[in-house]
Enzyme design. Sequence first.
Site, mmCIF file in Angstrom:
data_model
loop_
_atom_site.group_PDB
_atom_site.id
_atom_site.type_symbol
_atom_site.label_atom_id
_atom_site.label_comp_id
_atom_site.label_asym_id
_atom_site.label_seq_id
_atom_site.Cartn_x
_atom_site.Cartn_y
_atom_site.Cartn_z
ATOM 1 N N TYR A 1 0.182 9.305 -12.238
ATOM 2 C CA TYR A 1 -0.103 8.371 -11.218
ATOM 3 C C TYR A 1 -0.717 7.093 -11.645
ATOM 4 O O TYR A 1 -0.341 6.018 -11.271
ATOM 5 C CB TYR A 1 -1.150 9.254 -10.241
ATOM 6 C CG TYR A 1 -1.668 8.232 -9.049
ATOM 7 C CD1 TYR A 1 -1.031 7.622 -8.301
ATOM 8 C CD2 TYR A 1 -3.270 8.224 -9.079
ATOM 9 C CE1 TYR A 1 -1.729 6.796 -7.277
ATOM 10 C CE2 TYR A 1 -3.701 7.441 -8.097
ATOM 11 C CZ TYR A 1 -3.095 6.598 -7.285
ATOM 12 O OH TYR A 1 -3.686 5.702 -6.370
ATOM 13 N N LYS B 1 0.306 2.918 -11.803
ATOM 14 C CA LYS B 1 -0.263 1.931 -11.254
ATOM 15 C C LYS B 1 -0.383 0.886 -12.445
ATOM 16 O O LYS B 1 -0.146 -0.500 -12.050
ATOM 17 C CB LYS B 1 -1.715 2.439 -10.638
ATOM 18 C CG LYS B 1 -1.501 3.139 -9.512
ATOM 19 C CD LYS B 1 -0.953 2.421 -8.175
ATOM 20 C CE LYS B 1 -1.113 3.308 -6.967
ATOM 21 N NZ LYS B 1 -0.918 2.421 -5.748
ATOM 22 N N PHE C 1 0.841 -1.156 -0.024
ATOM 23 C CA PHE C 1 -0.086 0.010 0.024
ATOM 24 C C PHE C 1 0.977 1.149 0.090
ATOM 25 O O PHE C 1 0.259 2.406 0.029
ATOM 26 C CB PHE C 1 -1.234 0.146 1.024
ATOM 27 C CG PHE C 1 -2.194 -0.676 1.003
ATOM 28 C CD1 PHE C 1 -2.196 -1.949 1.072
ATOM 29 C CD2 PHE C 1 -3.429 -0.260 0.743
ATOM 30 C CE1 PHE C 1 -3.099 -2.985 0.623
ATOM 31 C CE2 PHE C 1 -4.464 -0.937 0.587
ATOM 32 C CZ PHE C 1 -4.560 -2.487 0.534
ATOM 33 N N GLY C 2 1.992 1.030 -0.021
ATOM 34 C CA GLY C 2 3.047 2.442 0.075
ATOM 35 C C GLY C 2 3.228 2.892 -1.438
ATOM 36 O O GLY C 2 3.111 2.505 -2.194
ATOM 37 N N SER D 1 -5.158 1.109 -8.722
ATOM 38 C CA SER D 1 -6.174 2.341 -8.566
ATOM 39 C C SER D 1 -7.172 1.850 -9.827
ATOM 40 O O SER D 1 -6.767 1.785 -10.714
ATOM 41 C CB SER D 1 -5.270 3.533 -8.419
ATOM 42 O OG SER D 1 -6.355 4.804 -8.447
ATOM 43 N N ASN D 2 -8.214 2.738 -9.510
ATOM 44 C CA ASN D 2 -9.299 3.068 -10.392
ATOM 45 C C ASN D 2 -8.777 4.003 -11.511
ATOM 46 O O ASN D 2 -9.255 4.077 -12.459
ATOM 47 C CB ASN D 2 -10.686 3.406 -9.855
ATOM 48 C CG ASN D 2 -10.655 4.785 -9.503
ATOM 49 O OD1 ASN D 2 -10.802 5.925 -10.164
ATOM 50 N ND2 ASN D 2 -10.164 5.150 -8.250
HETATM 51 P P1 NAI Z 1 -1.741 7.578 1.495
HETATM 52 O O1 NAI Z 1 -0.977 8.399 0.676
HETATM 53 O O2 NAI Z 1 -2.462 8.092 2.750
HETATM 54 O O3 NAI Z 1 -0.588 6.581 2.042
HETATM 55 C C1 NAI Z 1 0.526 6.149 1.299
HETATM 56 C C2 NAI Z 1 1.740 5.803 2.413
HETATM 57 O O4 NAI Z 1 2.757 5.746 1.438
HETATM 58 C C3 NAI Z 1 2.006 6.942 3.057
HETATM 59 O O5 NAI Z 1 2.216 6.988 4.418
HETATM 60 C C4 NAI Z 1 3.395 7.547 2.397
HETATM 61 O O6 NAI Z 1 4.376 8.056 3.557
HETATM 62 C C5 NAI Z 1 3.990 6.045 1.993
HETATM 63 N N1 NAI Z 1 5.036 6.486 1.025
HETATM 64 C C6 NAI Z 1 5.032 7.334 0.072
HETATM 65 N N2 NAI Z 1 6.267 7.309 -0.555
HETATM 66 C C7 NAI Z 1 6.819 6.164 0.093
HETATM 67 C C8 NAI Z 1 8.109 5.841 -0.324
HETATM 68 N N3 NAI Z 1 9.065 6.183 -1.277
HETATM 69 N N4 NAI Z 1 8.721 4.659 0.398
HETATM 70 C C9 NAI Z 1 7.883 4.382 1.514
HETATM 71 N N5 NAI Z 1 6.662 4.745 1.757
HETATM 72 C C10 NAI Z 1 6.194 5.760 0.754
HETATM 73 O O7 NAI Z 1 -2.684 6.758 0.643
HETATM 74 P P2 NAI Z 1 -3.819 5.822 1.015
HETATM 75 O O8 NAI Z 1 -5.186 6.350 0.879
HETATM 76 O O9 NAI Z 1 -3.687 5.195 2.312
HETATM 77 O O10 NAI Z 1 -3.803 4.615 -0.169
HETATM 78 C C11 NAI Z 1 -2.810 3.402 0.178
HETATM 79 C C12 NAI Z 1 -2.545 2.818 -1.170
HETATM 80 O O11 NAI Z 1 -3.871 2.465 -1.713
HETATM 81 C C13 NAI Z 1 -1.903 3.953 -2.320
HETATM 82 O O12 NAI Z 1 -1.123 3.041 -3.047
HETATM 83 C C14 NAI Z 1 -3.016 4.161 -3.076
HETATM 84 O O13 NAI Z 1 -2.418 4.814 -4.611
HETATM 85 C C15 NAI Z 1 -3.890 2.923 -3.127
HETATM 86 N N6 NAI Z 1 -5.331 3.589 -3.365
HETATM 87 C C16 NAI Z 1 -5.901 4.077 -2.588
HETATM 88 C C17 NAI Z 1 -7.206 4.571 -2.636
HETATM 89 C C18 NAI Z 1 -8.127 5.158 -1.462
HETATM 90 O O14 NAI Z 1 -9.406 5.428 -1.891
HETATM 91 N N7 NAI Z 1 -7.616 5.639 -0.297
HETATM 92 C C19 NAI Z 1 -8.122 4.550 -3.911
HETATM 93 C C20 NAI Z 1 -7.065 3.889 -4.977
HETATM 94 C C21 NAI Z 1 -5.695 3.513 -4.542
HETATM 95 C C1 15L Z 2 -7.145 6.947 -5.609
HETATM 96 O O1 15L Z 2 -6.275 6.275 -6.261
HETATM 97 C C2 15L Z 2 -6.453 7.721 -4.563
HETATM 98 O O2 15L Z 2 -5.342 7.142 -4.078
HETATM 99 C C3 15L Z 2 -7.566 8.108 -3.318
HETATM 100 O O3 15L Z 2 -6.824 9.286 -2.799
HETATM 101 C C4 15L Z 2 -8.762 8.652 -4.135
HETATM 102 O O4 15L Z 2 -8.643 9.596 -4.682
HETATM 103 C C5 15L Z 2 -9.411 7.652 -5.126
HETATM 104 O O5 15L Z 2 -8.214 7.070 -5.957
HETATM 105 C C6 15L Z 2 -10.343 8.110 -5.804
HETATM 106 O O6 15L Z 2 -10.478 7.903 -7.112
HETATM 107 O O7 15L Z 2 -11.368 8.525 -5.319
#
Ligand code: NAI
Ligand code: 15L
Length: 273
Positions: free
Chosen positions: A143, A147, A78-79, A118-119
Amino acid sequence: MTSTASSKPFKRILLTGAAGGLGRILRERIKPWADIVRLSDLSDMGPAGPGEEIVQCNLADKAAVLRLMEGVDAVLHFGGISVEAPFDAIMQANILGMANLYEAVHKTGVKRVVFASSNHTIGFYRNTDMLDADMPTRPDTLYGVSKCFGESLSRYYYDRFGIETVCIRIGSCFPEPANPRMMITYLSADDLVESLRCSLFAPRVGHTILFGVSDNPAKWWDNTKAAHLGFVPKDSSAQFAAMFPDTSAYPAADDIATTFQGGGFILNGPQYP
Ligand code: NAI
Ligand code: 15L
């Protein structure tokens, strides 16, 4: 997986992105599945609790990622950068980071990965399109392109080395939808956890693309190609219907943020450099 009666199904699960929005939710929820949960992020994650190990690590650091993988038997990845950003940053975290992760997975013999895709891999489809996992990607941002790289890289590691991955194209996983689009893309935290459970415990997953979405009233994505995972979402954005009474209104033809599935993300890229 281990087979001793006293231990949990996995010995050690690695969760990357543990300091992020989803990582903080998953931290507790995945504990029943592994004797030890190794939590990793670039950012501070606080002290380790019972059954936890904390490893602060930049995914772009190849040697550190290899060390991170020692003793791990499954990965929840998830990072990384989770929104549109300048390409240099995306390249480090999501492209180099992904390559480092899979090379470490391969070298240390990890057999299964769940990748938070991601979507936005398919954000340039129109909101009148119905998609399944076999349709070509149409990323809406750099971005989203990163993905797609992750999905493609994991496909390669499966075809070449048999490392199984489920790529979950997460919709919008937040406590509640923030706009009408998210009524369609909403994924509850419980359904996210269930999608991970299915991805980790299904006997064979090969390389699977799963749309990470709850059982919402309106749909863009068809998960029949991932039926072997047995993922059945229990929640629905219907509970939030009162928040967006106008969702049936036809979008203006010149409003691309409501014409395409990626929504407002489409207006953000590209950011090079
Ligand atoms: P977030 O941005 O809150 O968490 C991502 C984490 O990755 C952060 O804590 C950040 O410090 C860490 N990170 C960034 N660059 C890094 C690096 N170089 N090395 C190590 N760690 C690093 O994002 P969230 O919302 O928690 O999403 C988690 C994953 O799920 C992401 O990969 C995101 O793309 C994916 N995702 C999330 C969605 C959502 O609705 N929250 C939708 C689609 C995908
Ligand atoms: C993502 O991929 C992002 O990580 C999240 O922050 C939201 O923006 C989500 O898509 C979305 O499409 O709502």
